[in-house]
Motif scaffolding. Structure first.
Motif, mmCIF file in Angstrom:
data_model
loop_
_atom_site.group_PDB
_atom_site.id
_atom_site.type_symbol
_atom_site.label_atom_id
_atom_site.label_comp_id
_atom_site.label_asym_id
_atom_site.label_seq_id
_atom_site.Cartn_x
_atom_site.Cartn_y
_atom_site.Cartn_z
ATOM 1 N N GLU A 114 4.857 -4.393 13.180
ATOM 2 C CA GLU A 114 4.733 -3.311 14.149
ATOM 3 C C GLU A 114 3.359 -3.263 14.787
ATOM 4 O OE1 GLU A 114 5.980 0.528 12.886
ATOM 5 O OE2 GLU A 114 7.765 -0.215 11.841
ATOM 6 N N ARG A 115 2.331 -3.574 13.997
ATOM 7 C CA ARG A 115 0.958 -3.478 14.515
ATOM 8 C C ARG A 115 0.323 -4.840 14.795
ATOM 9 N NH1 ARG A 115 -1.633 0.767 10.329
ATOM 10 N NH2 ARG A 115 -0.270 -0.355 8.851
ATOM 11 N N PRO B 17 0.816 -1.212 0.000
ATOM 12 C CA PRO B 17 0.000 0.000 0.000
ATOM 13 C C PRO B 17 0.851 1.263 0.000
ATOM 14 C CG PRO B 17 -0.808 -1.584 1.611
ATOM 15 C CD PRO B 17 0.509 -2.096 1.120
ATOM 16 N N ALA B 18 0.338 2.278 -0.663
ATOM 17 C CA ALA B 18 1.067 3.536 -0.732
ATOM 18 C C ALA B 18 1.035 4.245 0.617
ATOM 19 C CB ALA B 18 0.451 4.425 -1.813
ATOM 20 N N GLY B 19 1.876 5.225 0.776
ATOM 21 C CA GLY B 19 1.883 5.999 2.013
ATOM 22 C C GLY B 19 2.884 5.467 3.013
ATOM 23 N N LYS B 20 2.637 5.754 4.295
ATOM 24 C CA LYS B 20 3.569 5.403 5.356
ATOM 25 C C LYS B 20 3.189 4.102 6.066
ATOM 26 C CE LYS B 20 4.751 10.250 6.194
ATOM 27 N NZ LYS B 20 4.805 11.356 7.197
ATOM 28 N N SER B 21 2.300 3.339 5.511
ATOM 29 C CA SER B 21 1.876 2.088 6.138
ATOM 30 C C SER B 21 3.050 1.122 6.262
ATOM 31 C CB SER B 21 0.773 1.435 5.305
ATOM 32 O OG SER B 21 0.475 0.156 5.816
ATOM 33 N N THR B 22 3.060 0.388 7.362
ATOM 34 C CA THR B 22 4.099 -0.633 7.585
ATOM 35 C C THR B 22 3.642 -2.008 7.117
ATOM 36 O OG1 THR B 22 3.269 -0.817 9.860
ATOM 37 C CG2 THR B 22 5.202 0.568 9.498
ATOM 38 N N LEU B 23 2.519 -2.061 6.442
ATOM 39 C CA LEU B 23 1.980 -3.329 5.943
ATOM 40 C C LEU B 23 2.779 -3.843 4.750
ATOM 41 C CD1 LEU B 23 -0.455 -5.430 5.925
ATOM 42 C CD2 LEU B 23 -1.417 -3.954 4.152
ATOM 43 N N SER C 153 -6.271 -1.236 12.258
ATOM 44 C CA SER C 153 -5.818 -0.201 11.319
ATOM 45 C C SER C 153 -4.939 -0.809 10.230
ATOM 46 C CB SER C 153 -5.041 0.891 12.067
ATOM 47 O OG SER C 153 -5.898 1.617 12.917
ATOM 48 N N ALA C 154 -4.077 -1.745 10.631
ATOM 49 C CA ALA C 154 -3.238 -2.429 9.647
ATOM 50 C C ALA C 154 -4.090 -3.245 8.688
ATOM 51 C CB ALA C 154 -2.228 -3.335 10.364
#
Length: 376
Positions: free
Chosen positions: A47-48, A13-19, A122-123
């Motif tokens: 992390e999540r 996924p785009a952005g700052k997600s740690t997924l 959220s993840a």
């Protein structure tokens, strides 16, 4: 033993997600329950605390639609098997019910009571957002309507919410099962009411409880079991139900065994202990193996295919995605057709001397093949 340590990464996924989202279809294809699944995704976020599998079985009729289960599977292989079996069932469920959706299902490997944090959800929302267009999901075992609301605030491909959706689908699922039990009894006994009919309900979650309310309201005698002792006590008080141990309910002296918990309880080992003449409940995949339906048939036990009798919830959430939005009256009219569909399956199976789940699967595949044959 399967390991998902090095699956081929396809998209993040785009952005700052740690997924991290990986395609593990090739890994899944090595399992017995893989059935030409189109795609299987593994979402991980260390992390999540997220480990989730989304299995997309067949989208010939439309995008994948199915709930998300939160369960602490004992192994990655067990979780993957669960996702594969459940997603295949959703394909059949949607096809037999005439819904313009394909089959998909997701499993979050976690304990819903201790591990299901806002961070984990959220993840998972990030994972769903990345799969938008392929997969629509909602409430299931371990994932509440409140959780669905939380997810819906973060991604559009979530159904069964209280904000802009149809709310909890469990009562609708239960109503379809209630009507299906009556259809099965009619097939076995002829027209009649539920007064005095002994029904063993395994599992008193949202669907099982709502089913008990309807059955009790029409005079059925309930036998109940659940891992939550307080729910069992409450059922005994409110419904006059007879409590039994969770490992004894399948062998209870009953006319109908209604599995409403997890799957796999009706097996080669347990079928000889069944005293009920009908197996009809809300659980997905109550049969341990497909061939267990033949074992039931050979004992003279009528099986209501799970993905037919429990389709009410799917019908309900699918209606949210229909042109014009959710229409409660139209939805309940479709749910009322569940016993009609079941009766047709029962009659066809009897006439052909075949297990009911074979007939139901055949009907589903006929509709899927017809959809594939339509011009693009």
């Amino acid at each position: 033993m399967l390991h998902a340590t090095e699956p081929r990464k396809l998209k993040v996924p785009a952005g700052k997600s740690t997924l991290v989202l990986d395609d593990i279809t090739e890994v899944a294809s090595k399992l017995q329950d893989f059935d030409q699944h189109e795609q299987v995704w593994l979402g991980r976020d260390a992390e999540r605390g997220l480990t989730a599998i989304a299995a997309i079985h067949n989208t010939a009729l439309g995008p994948g639609l199915g709930g998300t289960r939160v369960w602490p599977h004992e192994s990655f292989e067990a979780a993957l098997t669960d996702a594969l079996r459940l997603s295949r069932g959703m394909t059949y469920k949607s096809a037999v019910a005439g819904m313009p959706f394909g089959g998909a299902k997701a499993v979050i490997v976690a304990d819903a009571k201790t591990d299901k944090t806002p961070e984990l959800l959220s993840a998972y929302a990030d994972m769903l957002a990345a799969l938008e267009g392929q997969f629509y999901t909602g409430e299931d075992v371990g994932l509440t309507v409140a959780d669905a609301d939380f997810l819906r605030e973060r991604t559009p491909n979530v159904t069964g919410t209280t904000k802009g959706g149809s709310g909890n689908p469990s009562p609708v699922t239960a109503h379809g099962v209630f009507l299906g039990i009556k259809a099965a009894l009619k097939q076995q006994r002829g027209p009649g009411d539920l007064v005095g009919v002994r029904i063993a309900v395994q599992g008193l979650g949202s669907v099982g409880w709502a089913l008990c309310e309807e059955l009790h309201g029409e005079g059925a005698k309930l036998i109940v079991a659940d891992i939550d002792a307080q729910r069992v006590e409450r059922a005994a008080s409110e419904f006059g139900a007879t409590p039994v141990a969770t490992d004894a309910i399948i062998a209870a002296e009953a006319d109908v065994f209604a599995p409403c918990a997890l799957g796999g309880v009706v097996s080669e080992a347990t079928i000889p202990t069944l005293k009920a003449a009908i197996v009809a409940g809300a659980a997905n995949n109550p049969l341990a193996r497909h061939e267990d339906a033949r074992r039931l048939m050979e004992r003279g036990i009528l099986y209501a295919p799970d993905y037919v009798i429990n389709a009410g919830g799917l019908i309900n959430v699918a209606a949210e995605l229909a042109p014009g939005g959710y229409d409660r009256a139209a939805t309940m009219t479709k749910v009322a057709a569940i016993p009609v569909t079941l009766s047709a399956i029962f009659e066809r199976a009897q006439a052909q001397g075949r297990p009911t789940n074979d007939v139901a699967a055949e009907i589903a595949m006929e509709r899927i093949e017809k959809a594939k044959a339509r011009p693009a």
